[in-house]
Design an enzyme around this catalytic site. Structure first.
Site, short mmCIF file in Angstrom:
data_model
loop_
_atom_site.label_atom_id
_atom_site.label_comp_id
_atom_site.label_asym_id
_atom_site.label_seq_id
_atom_site.Cartn_x
_atom_site.Cartn_y
_atom_site.Cartn_z
N ASP A 42 -33.06 2.12 -7.77
CA ASP A 42 -32.71 3.12 -6.60
C ASP A 42 -33.18 2.52 -5.43
O ASP A 42 -34.25 1.63 -5.71
CB ASP A 42 -33.13 4.38 -7.01
CG ASP A 42 -32.41 5.51 -6.13
OD1 ASP A 42 -32.13 5.60 -4.97
OD2 ASP A 42 -31.90 6.63 -6.98
N TYR A 159 -15.88 9.80 1.69
CA TYR A 159 -16.43 10.13 0.32
C TYR A 159 -15.30 10.34 -0.62
O TYR A 159 -15.18 9.48 -1.83
CB TYR A 159 -17.28 11.46 0.31
CG TYR A 159 -17.94 11.66 -1.04
CD1 TYR A 159 -19.11 11.02 -1.56
CD2 TYR A 159 -17.44 12.44 -2.02
CE1 TYR A 159 -19.62 11.19 -2.70
CE2 TYR A 159 -17.89 12.66 -3.41
CZ TYR A 159 -19.12 12.03 -3.63
OH TYR A 159 -19.59 12.36 -4.81
#
Length: 251
Positions: A42, A159
Site C-alpha cells: 500500500d 471509476y
C-alpha cells in the site's frame, strides 16, 4: 477471520495491493487463512505495517510501500516476496481510489488519478509478474473490478471507466499468459460494507440495498472468498473469467 479456513494455498506466496484496509485487507487475511504467505502493499507504509501486525502472522506476512502507479514499486514488491518467501504465485490487483464528480466538474487530474491507480496500476502489476509466471509456467492474477464497471454510475465516469477497463485487461492478459500455464481472472464486487459505502447517506445506502435480491450488503470477506477460489487449484481451468460478488444486483 475469513468465513472459511483451510489449506487451499498452503506454501504459496501472494502479493495484495491496496491491502492496508477494506477489501484488500480482507483478501490478505483470507489468503493467510488458507495457508499462503502474503505481501501487503500500500502507499502508506506505516498503515500497511499496522495492518500486517493485526493479522497476527509475523512469519507469513510482509508489509511494503507500493505506489501502484510506479513500475519500480511493483518490481520491488515482487523482489521482496521472492526474497522473503522464496517464490511468487499470486498477484491480487486490488488498489483503487475514488474521485467522484459529474463530468462538467471533474478535473483532468481526478480522472487521471482514478485511471492511474485502478487500471494502470493493475497493468503495471501484471507487467511485473508476467515474465516470472511465464518462466515458471504457473501463476495467478486476480483483478478487483466493480459492478460500476458493468453498469456505470453517474458521477463516477472515471471509476466506472477504470473498472470496465480492468475487465478488458483481465481477458487480454488471460489470452497472453494462458499458453504458459498462468491464469488471469477478476472479481466484480457490488455493494460491499466498507468505509466508502458506509459513509453514504443512510437513505442512499438503503436504496442500494433494496436493489440487491439478497436484500443485504456484502462483506469484504465474501469478496475475499471469491479471490481465494480463483487463486486456488479449485479454479485450475478458470481463465479470463469475471465472478460477480453482488448478491445478484446488476442482473
Amino acid at each position: 477471520m475469513s468465513a472459511i479456513s483451510g489449506n487451499l494455498l498452503a506454501g504459496q506466496a501472494a502479493i495484495v495491493t491496496g491491502a492496508a484496509q477494506g477489501i484488500g485487507l480482507a483478501i490478505a487475511r483470507a489468503l493467510l487463512d488458507h495457508g499462503a504467505h502474503v505481501v501487503l502493499g500500500d502507499i502508506d507504509l506505516e498503515r500497511t505495517r499496522e495492518a500486517a501486525t493485526g493479522l497476527n502472522a509475523p512469519e507469513r506476512t510482509l508489509a511494503v510501500a507500493c505506489n501502484v502507479m510506479r513500475l519500480e514499486d511493483h518490481e520491488a514488491a515482487v523482489a521482496a516476496c521472492r526474497e522473503w518467501f522464496g517464490r511468487i504465485d499470486v498477484l491480487v490487483n486490488n488498489a483503487g481510489v475514488t474521485r467522484d464528480g459529474y463530468i462538467a466538474k471533474m478535473s483532468e487530474d481526478d480522472f487521471d488519478m482514478v485511471l492511474g491507480v485502478s487500471l494502470k496500476g493493475a497493468w503495471l502489476g501484471t507487467k511485473a509478474v508476467s515474465p516470472i509466471f511465464r518462466e515458471q509456467q504457473r501463476g495467478v492474477i486476480v483483478n478487483v473490478s466493480s459492478l460500476s464497471g458493468k453498469q456505470g454510475n453517474p458521477g463516477q465516469t472515471n471509476y466506472s471507466a477504470a473498472k470496465a477497463g480492468l475487465i478488458g485487461l483481465t481477458k487480454a492478459s488471460a489470452k497472453e499468459l494462458g499458453p504458459s500455464g498462468a491464469r488471469v481472472n477478476a472479481v466484480m464486487p457490488g455493494l460491499i460494507r466498507s468505509a466508502m459505502t458506509l459513509s453514504m447517506k443512510p437513505e442512499i445506502f438503503a436504496a442500494k440495498v433494496a436493489e440487491v435480491p439478497m436484500k443485504r450488503a456484502g462483506e469484504p470477506s465474501e469478496v475475499a472468498g471469491a479471490v481465494v477460489f480463483l487463486a486456488s487449484p479449485l479454479a485450475s481451468y478458470v481463465n479470463g473469467a469475471v465472478i460477480e460478488v453482488t448478491g445478484g444486483r446488476g442482473m
